[in-house]
Write an enzyme that holds these catalytic residues in place. Structure first.
Site, PDB file in Angstrom:
ATOM      1  N   CYS A   1      17.188 -30.579  53.293  1.00 41.71           N
ATOM      2  CA  CYS A   1      18.414 -29.843  52.959  1.00 41.71           C
ATOM      3  C   CYS A   1      19.464 -29.878  54.057  1.00 41.71           C
ATOM      4  CB  CYS A   1      18.074 -28.397  52.598  1.00 41.71           C
ATOM      5  SG  CYS A   1      17.330 -27.434  53.943  1.00 41.71           S
TER       6      CYS A   1
ATOM      7  N   HIS B   1      16.552 -22.918  54.420  1.00 38.84           N
ATOM      8  CA  HIS B   1      17.295 -23.725  53.458  1.00 38.84           C
ATOM      9  C   HIS B   1      18.779 -23.653  53.794  1.00 38.84           C
ATOM     10  CE1 HIS B   1      18.241 -25.949  49.882  1.00 38.84           C
ATOM     11  NE2 HIS B   1      19.164 -25.042  49.569  1.00 38.84           N
TER      12      HIS B   1
ATOM     13  N   ASP C   1      25.168 -27.492  46.361  1.00 37.79           N
ATOM     14  CA  ASP C   1      23.887 -27.840  46.981  1.00 37.79           C
ATOM     15  C   ASP C   1      23.423 -29.216  46.524  1.00 37.79           C
ATOM     16  OD1 ASP C   1      21.323 -27.925  48.076  1.00 37.79           O
ATOM     17  OD2 ASP C   1      20.893 -25.825  47.609  1.00 37.79           O
TER      18      ASP C   1
END
Length: 261
Positions: free
Chosen positions: A69, A109, A124
Site C-alpha cells: 500500500c 495501511h 486507494d
C-alpha cells in the site's frame, strides 16, 4: 511537469494528452490497478530502503515491480500531487475477519484523501484485491465500480474517524469493513511512511513478510497468486489452480509481468 509525470504515465499506459483531473481519475485508477500489481516480493527480501520519490521510481517504474500500500499509494499520491490535485496521505488499520478485529500491526495501511470542488474522497490503489477503482465520497454515498460496491462511513474507532466498507463483486453478499482510517492526521511527507514499511517488513504478525503474494484487479475481476495456488474471480465464477514453484514463476511473468528469480 517532472520526469515522474512522464514515467508514471508510460508505466500505466496513460496518454500524455489526457489531463489529470477528477474526471480522469476513474481511468487512472483502472490503468494503475491493471498494470502495477500489489505484491510483497521485496518485503520478503527484507528491503531496507526508506520511502521517498527516488526509491519508488526505481522500484515501480525502472524495475517494473509492484508493491504494497505505501508503495502503490505513495507513487500515485506523488503523481496526482505533481499534476495539481489536492491530495493527502493518511494512515489506517485493516480489518481482519479471521481475527474479528483490526490488524495487530496497527496503522499500517496507507491511503489517499482527495479534495475536489468542496468535497472529499478516499482514493486507494494499494488495497490488494479490494480496490474501489473509483474515488469514494467521504459523505457516505455508495458507489459502484467494476470491482463492486464501496462506501465511506463516518464512525470513530481507535484507528480513526472513518471506515471504508465494501461489497466485492463475485465475493461478498453483504457489506463488510475494509479498514478504519484517520482523516485528522494527514501524513506530511511520504518519508513518514517509512516506519509503516518497517513494521510490515519485521512485525511477527505481518501478513506480508512470510510467503509470496501477488494480486491484480482488472475491469473483469481479480486474481491472486501464492506459492501454492493461482485463483481468479470473474463473472464465470471462481477458478483455482494448485501450482508448483516452476508454475509460480511462469504465472508471475504472464499475469503480473514480474520476473521471479
Amino acid at each position: 511537469m517532472s520526469n515522474l509525470n512522464e514515467l508514471f504515465r508510460k508505466r500505466i499506459g496513460l496518454s500524455s494528452s489526457i489531463p489529470v483531473t477528477f474526471a480522469s481519475l476513474n481511468t487512472i485508477l483502472e490503468l494503475t490497478a491493471a498494470t502495477i500489481p500489489f505484491e510483497n516480493l521485496c518485503t520478503l527480501s527484507g528491503d531496507p530502503n526508506g520511502l521517498n520519490e527516488g526509491h519508488l521510481v526505481e522500484k515501480i517504474i525502472e524495475r517494473n515491480e509492484g508493491g504494497l500500500c505505501y508503495d502503490l499509494n505513495g507513487i500515485l499520491y506523488l503523481f496526482l500531487k505533481e499534476n495539481g490535485l489536492d491530495v493527502q496521505l493518511v494512515r489506517g488499520s485493516v480489518y481482519v475477519p479471521d481475527l474479528k478485529g483490526f490488524s495487530p500491526t496497527g496503522r499500517t495501511h496507507a491511503a489517499i484523501l482527495l479534495n475536489d470542488d468542496g468535497k472529499r474522497y478516499l482514493v486507494d490503489t494499494g488495497f490488494g484485491g479490494n480496490l474501489p477503482l473509483r474515488p469514494v465520497p467521504m459523505d457516505g454515498t455508495e458507489i459502484t465500480s467494476p470491482s463492486g460496491e464501496f462506501r465511506v462511513k463516518k464512525e470513530a474507532s481507535e484507528f480513526g474517524d472513518y471506515f471504508l466498507e465494501m461489497k466485492l463483486k463475485y465475493k461478498d453478499p453483504d457489506w463488510k469493513i475494509g479498514y478504519a482510517f484517520d482523516s485528522r492526521e494527514p501524513v506530511e511527507n511520504i518519508r513518514d511512511l517509512s516506519e509503516m514499511k518497517k513494521t510490515i517488513t519485521t512485525h511477527p504478525h505481518s501478513p506480508f513478510n512470510k510467503k509470496p503474494l501477488l494480486t491484480r484487479v482488472t475491469s473483469d475481476g481479480s486474481m491472486v497468486l501464492t506459492e501454492t495456488s493461482f485463483t481468479s474471480w470473474t463473472e464465470a465464477g471462481v477458478k483455482k489452480e494448485e501450482i508448483d514453484p516452476k508454475r509460480f514463476k511462469e504465472l508471475a511473468k504472464e499475469f503480473y509481468n514480474i520476473e521471479v528469480k
